[in-house]
Motif scaffolding. Structure first.
Motif, PDB file in Angstrom:
ATOM      1  N   SER A  32     -36.714  -5.212   9.335  1.00 33.50           N
ATOM      2  CA  SER A  32     -38.185  -6.169   9.256  1.00 33.50           C
ATOM      3  C   SER A  32     -38.681  -5.118   9.790  1.00 33.50           C
ATOM      4  O   SER A  32     -38.444  -3.919   9.834  1.00 33.50           O
ATOM      5  CB  SER A  32     -36.943  -6.406  10.975  1.00 33.50           C
ATOM      6  OG  SER A  32     -36.623  -5.036  11.786  1.00 33.50           O
ATOM      7  N   ILE A  33     -40.368  -5.748  10.520  1.00 33.75           N
ATOM      8  CA  ILE A  33     -40.934  -5.081  11.039  1.00 33.75           C
ATOM      9  C   ILE A  33     -42.116  -5.990  11.576  1.00 33.75           C
ATOM     10  O   ILE A  33     -42.645  -6.502  11.900  1.00 33.75           O
ATOM     11  CB  ILE A  33     -42.057  -4.470   9.590  1.00 33.75           C
ATOM     12  CG1 ILE A  33     -42.999  -3.101  10.454  1.00 33.75           C
ATOM     13  CG2 ILE A  33     -43.081  -5.315   8.999  1.00 33.75           C
ATOM     14  CD1 ILE A  33     -43.528  -2.290   9.221  1.00 33.75           C
ATOM     15  N   THR A  34     -42.373  -4.506  12.736  1.00 34.00           N
ATOM     16  CA  THR A  34     -43.244  -5.617  13.588  1.00 34.00           C
ATOM     17  C   THR A  34     -44.770  -6.303  13.339  1.00 34.00           C
ATOM     18  O   THR A  34     -45.056  -4.765  12.989  1.00 34.00           O
ATOM     19  CB  THR A  34     -44.069  -5.478  15.453  1.00 34.00           C
ATOM     20  OG1 THR A  34     -42.301  -5.565  15.858  1.00 34.00           O
ATOM     21  CG2 THR A  34     -44.943  -5.628  15.984  1.00 34.00           C
ATOM     22  N   VAL A  35     -45.625  -6.878  12.879  1.00 35.17           N
ATOM     23  CA  VAL A  35     -46.756  -7.290  12.934  1.00 35.17           C
ATOM     24  C   VAL A  35     -47.592  -7.955  14.194  1.00 35.17           C
ATOM     25  O   VAL A  35     -49.115  -7.100  13.909  1.00 35.17           O
ATOM     26  CB  VAL A  35     -47.405  -8.597  11.757  1.00 35.17           C
ATOM     27  CG1 VAL A  35     -46.164  -7.979  10.554  1.00 35.17           C
ATOM     28  CG2 VAL A  35     -46.381  -9.784  11.522  1.00 35.17           C
ATOM     29  N   LYS A  36     -47.359  -8.728  15.015  1.00 34.50           N
ATOM     30  CA  LYS A  36     -48.251  -9.231  15.904  1.00 34.50           C
ATOM     31  C   LYS A  36     -49.438  -9.184  15.762  1.00 34.50           C
ATOM     32  O   LYS A  36     -50.538  -8.759  15.952  1.00 34.50           O
ATOM     33  CB  LYS A  36     -48.852  -8.153  17.296  1.00 34.50           C
ATOM     34  CG  LYS A  36     -47.084  -7.289  18.001  1.00 34.50           C
ATOM     35  CD  LYS A  36     -46.796  -6.251  18.199  1.00 34.50           C
ATOM     36  CE  LYS A  36     -47.695  -7.004  20.261  1.00 34.50           C
ATOM     37  NZ  LYS A  36     -47.512  -6.196  21.541  1.00 34.50           N
ATOM     38  N   LEU A  37     -49.284 -10.724  14.961  1.00 31.36           N
ATOM     39  CA  LEU A  37     -51.080 -11.894  15.040  1.00 31.36           C
ATOM     40  C   LEU A  37     -50.452 -12.593  15.253  1.00 31.36           C
ATOM     41  O   LEU A  37     -49.470 -13.126  15.501  1.00 31.36           O
ATOM     42  CB  LEU A  37     -51.035 -11.427  13.862  1.00 31.36           C
ATOM     43  CG  LEU A  37     -51.245 -10.166  12.567  1.00 31.36           C
ATOM     44  CD1 LEU A  37     -51.035 -10.803  11.270  1.00 31.36           C
ATOM     45  CD2 LEU A  37     -52.238  -9.578  12.486  1.00 31.36           C
ATOM     46  N   LEU A  38     -51.608 -13.342  15.990  1.00 28.72           N
ATOM     47  CA  LEU A  38     -51.620 -14.438  16.692  1.00 28.72           C
ATOM     48  C   LEU A  38     -51.777 -15.523  14.856  1.00 28.72           C
ATOM     49  O   LEU A  38     -51.859 -14.859  14.140  1.00 28.72           O
ATOM     50  CB  LEU A  38     -53.239 -14.887  17.073  1.00 28.72           C
ATOM     51  CG  LEU A  38     -53.227 -15.180  18.213  1.00 28.72           C
ATOM     52  CD1 LEU A  38     -54.982 -15.090  18.975  1.00 28.72           C
ATOM     53  CD2 LEU A  38     -52.435 -15.005  19.459  1.00 28.72           C
ATOM     54  N   LEU A  39     -50.420 -16.536  15.333  1.00 27.98           N
ATOM     55  CA  LEU A  39     -50.333 -17.696  14.045  1.00 27.98           C
ATOM     56  C   LEU A  39     -51.325 -18.100  13.452  1.00 27.98           C
ATOM     57  O   LEU A  39     -51.566 -18.362  12.087  1.00 27.98           O
ATOM     58  CB  LEU A  39     -49.167 -18.452  14.382  1.00 27.98           C
ATOM     59  CG  LEU A  39     -48.172 -19.285  13.209  1.00 27.98           C
ATOM     60  CD1 LEU A  39     -48.044 -18.013  13.008  1.00 27.98           C
ATOM     61  CD2 LEU A  39     -47.585 -19.743  14.040  1.00 27.98           C
ATOM     62  N   LYS A  40     -52.636 -17.990  13.447  1.00 21.98           N
ATOM     63  CA  LYS A  40     -53.508 -19.366  13.158  1.00 21.98           C
ATOM     64  C   LYS A  40     -54.943 -18.262  12.361  1.00 21.98           C
ATOM     65  O   LYS A  40     -55.692 -17.976  11.497  1.00 21.98           O
ATOM     66  CB  LYS A  40     -55.059 -19.468  14.237  1.00 21.98           C
ATOM     67  CG  LYS A  40     -55.164 -18.653  15.348  1.00 21.98           C
ATOM     68  CD  LYS A  40     -55.834 -19.401  16.990  1.00 21.98           C
ATOM     69  CE  LYS A  40     -56.566 -17.992  17.306  1.00 21.98           C
ATOM     70  NZ  LYS A  40     -57.277 -18.891  19.078  1.00 21.98           N
ATOM     71  N   ASP A  41     -53.936 -16.573  12.904  1.00 27.48           N
ATOM     72  CA  ASP A  41     -54.644 -15.664  12.132  1.00 27.48           C
ATOM     73  C   ASP A  41     -54.741 -15.181  10.635  1.00 27.48           C
ATOM     74  O   ASP A  41     -54.546 -13.882  10.670  1.00 27.48           O
ATOM     75  CB  ASP A  41     -55.591 -14.427  13.854  1.00 27.48           C
ATOM     76  CG  ASP A  41     -56.211 -15.037  14.314  1.00 27.48           C
ATOM     77  OD1 ASP A  41     -57.124 -16.563  14.045  1.00 27.48           O
ATOM     78  OD2 ASP A  41     -56.254 -14.213  15.241  1.00 27.48           O
TER      79      ASP A  41
END
Length: 658
Positions: free
Chosen positions: A481-490
């Motif tokens: 796994s890895i964290t990406v942290k983006l708004l889904l719309k972006d």
């Protein structure tokens, strides 16, 4: 080829051997040897007369678990950013005893003198605000050399965005001559946000890693010619090398095997929605399976959060060895203390003086002294009566009343645990089948089903060694796994899939060690949340539009509402699976003469039937009260229940509604 599943428990080490050529299954149990678990395994290999050449041994180990719970890991140094050395000690604001104004101060996992800080810092966007220079690296290496730890955990802020600094520190420590130093990087073990959870997980990996590596290496040396695989907390198996490198993923190794075995056996009988309880000698593990085994990244071991994927279960200190006592106020308590394997319950006649749950079952006549372990270990009923009599005297009642009270208390503990996994999650136990396993489970299954108003229960074939059986049903797996942290719309779908591809390449290389050259199945999923939330829900990967719709639906079904807030993609997850194993259950064939007899059981005026499970015929029905004995466990069929043996040897229990 032969396949051997081995589960090391607190009291017994269980074995199940499958010969691929003949299709025959053999089972065995020996007392565990906690000081050196491999001794019990080698004894079992000798007892079963197994040739280790062309053998795959799949092992569920408690070495890592016990080291964490008992605080007996190796001396470990913790390296983090300047100003953050106390993160592991401070933890989260949630307290175990919310209203205790004077809580007991527990020692930190890593003492402050072993927590080192470096002048390095990344911003939340991955910008290098401070970089560790060469002089700082050399100073760090000297500090580590002075402290002389056996392991080092490296946990820098936002290392899931850029792991270059963690890799520099790792390389410098390796080049400084610390060849025997076990190094655990957060960007490798758990490249996800939440620095406390990431730090604890990485540190636990370092804390138990050398112990696990040493144990597996010793075991491999003593079983020449065989391949050794280890059950992970996620329910998949890994190579011994990967297991030693990522020992934090083994903390629920044995219980995960039990769930795999329960799922496999119940599916043979056509049941997919299960409430399971695994009652061994020391503890009881309960879980809910709704067609698939649930995984969580919010599990805990003792006081520590462990954010790697593990089977979703609840564990309590209630087992056959749980000790009964009367407190100062005259209240009967059972567990969590256990007599374990040595000295064990009083009836083991190994020096145990205190009454355990096993002793109560012996006194009540539900556990027959001459049928324990198929007669290989005869229980001492007189010692059970003496131990329970001490409890009875303190309570002012007779020995049978005290024994019944012990059973009632431990049953209540298990019912409450089962309600945690069902009722408290909005699930009705009546919609599920209760699956009982573990050496002590069959003695309590009817009482628990009655308490939860469940109509159906199942005691699998080989229930006393089901965790070992589960080892043989598990696929090789690797989770990344890895964290990406983006708004889904972006989100850019191509970018996310490229990151999935990177995870896939790493996981595939790791999985080849045990799975070899085979076709692999990949499962892609994402953790989503409303922007500003702290917790996430997991969904299979899809287009951003489909994910947003599915997340609103899932959130509403889980919490009763949806919100008009942007949805954020937090983590991406990959689960890579190898081929399914060759193991299968043979159809049931009676292997013994009828041998039906009768025994006195407390609470019944007439003697009850005692049947050997090995002699039962397919579709044979048994109305309670009755006892079904076998080598690894005993099943108590209570009054008001009817049992039937299906074609796979599973005992199907149905409540008789009259």
């Amino acid at each position: 080829m032969a396949y051997l599943g081995v589960d090391t428990g607190g009291t017994f080490t269980d074995f199940i051997l499958f010969d691929e050529n003949t299709g025959l299954v053999s089972i065995h149990k020996v007392l565990s040897t906690p000081d050196a678990p491999e001794r019990a395994i080698l004894q079992g290999l000798a007892d079963l007369d197994i040739d280790t050449t062309d053998l795959l041994l799949v092992h569920g180990s408690t070495v890592a678990t016990n080291a964490v719970l008992e605080g007996k890991g190796v001396r470990t140094a913790y390296i983090t950013n300047k100003g953050l050395a106390d993160v592991l000690s401070i933890g989260r604001q949630a307290r175990k005893e919310l209203y205790n104004l004077q809580p007991e101060k527990r020692p930190p996992l890593i003492p402050s003198q072993l927590c080192l800080e470096v002048d390095s810092r990344l911003s939340a966007d991955g910008e290098a605000l401070a970089t560790l220079d060469e002089a700082g690296l050399q100073q760090l290496c000297r500090q580590v050399e002075t402290l002389a730890p056996r392991a080092v955990a490296i946990n820098l802020l936002f290392s899931f965005i850029d792991d270059a600094e963690e890799k520099r520190i790792e390389s410098a420590l390796q080049q400084s001559g610390a060849d025997t130093l076990f190094i655990s990087r957060s960007s490798d073990v758990l490249p996800e946000y939440k620095e406390y959870e990431r730090g604890i997980t990485t540190t636990l990996n370092a804390y138990v890693g050398p112990l696990m590596q040493g144990y597996l290496q010793r075991l491999e040396q003593k079983i020449p010619g065989s391949r050794l695989a280890v059950m992970q907390s996620s329910g998949g198996i890994a190579s011994a090398h990967q297991a030693g490198q990522y020992s934090v993923q083994l903390l629920l190794s044995g219980p995960a095997g039990g769930l795999k075995g329960a799922q496999f056996s119940a599916a043979k009988s056509g049941f997919e929605r299960l409430l399971s309880f695994d009652m061994g000698g020391t503890s009881t593990d309960v879980s809910i399976i709704d067609r698939e085994i649930g995984l969580t990244t919010e599990g805990r071991i003792g006081d520590y959060p462990v954010a790697v994927p593990m089977v979703d279960m609840h564990t309590i200190g209630a087992g056959g060895g749980s000790i009964a006592r009367v407190d100062a106020g005259g209240l009967l308590l059972v567990g969590p203390e256990s007599a374990g394997a040595d000295p064990g319950p009083a009836c083991y006649a190994k020096g145990g003086k205190f009454a355990a749950v096993t002793d109560a079952n012996v006194v009540l006549g539900r556990l027959l002294p001459d049928a324990f372990l198929g007669g290989r270990m005869v229980l001492d009923k007189q010692k059970s009566e003496q131990a329970v009599a001490d409890v009875a005297q303190a309570l002012g009642m007779n020995v049978f009343e005290a024994a019944s009270g012990i059973i009632d208390v431990v049953n209540d503990h298990m019912v409450r645990a089962l309600r945690v996994m069902s009722v408290q999650r909005g699930e009705n136990p009546k919609d599920y089948t209760l699956v009982s396993f573990g050496g002590a489970g069959g003695l309590h299954v009817c009482a628990l089903a009655d308490a939860l108003q469940m109509q159906h229960a199942l005691v699998p074939v080989n229930a006393g060694v089901l965790s070992a059986l589960g080892m043989l049903t598990a696929q090789p797996s690797r989770e990344r796994s890895i964290t990406v942290k983006l708004l889904l719309k972006d989100c850019n779908t191509a970018d996310i899939e490229a990151q999935f591809k990177q995870l896939h390449d790493i996981a595939e290389q790791e999985l080849r060690e045990i799975a070899g050259d085979c076709d692999m199945q990949a499962q892609y999923s994402v953790d989503l949340r409303y922007r500003g939330q702290s917790y996430t829900l997991n969904l299979l990967w899809d287009t951003p539009e489909e994910l947003e719709y599915a997340y609103h639906e899932l959130h509403e079904s889980q919490y009763g509402h949806r919100m008009d807030i942007d949805v954020e993609l937090v983590n991406i997850r990959l689960r890579l699976l190898g081929e399914k194993p060759a193991f299968d259950l043979p159809e049931w064939q009676p292997s013994a003469e009828s041998g039906e007899r009768y025994a006195s059981v407390h609470g019944f005026d007439e003697p009850v039937r005692v049947l050997s499970r090995e002699a039962l015929r397919t579709d044979q029905c048994i109305d309670g009260p009755a006892l079904v004995t076998e080598t690894t466990s005993t099943t108590w069929i209570d009054q008001g229940w009817r049992a039937r043996l299906d074609r796979w040897g599973n005992i199907l229990l149905d409540a008789i509604n009259e």
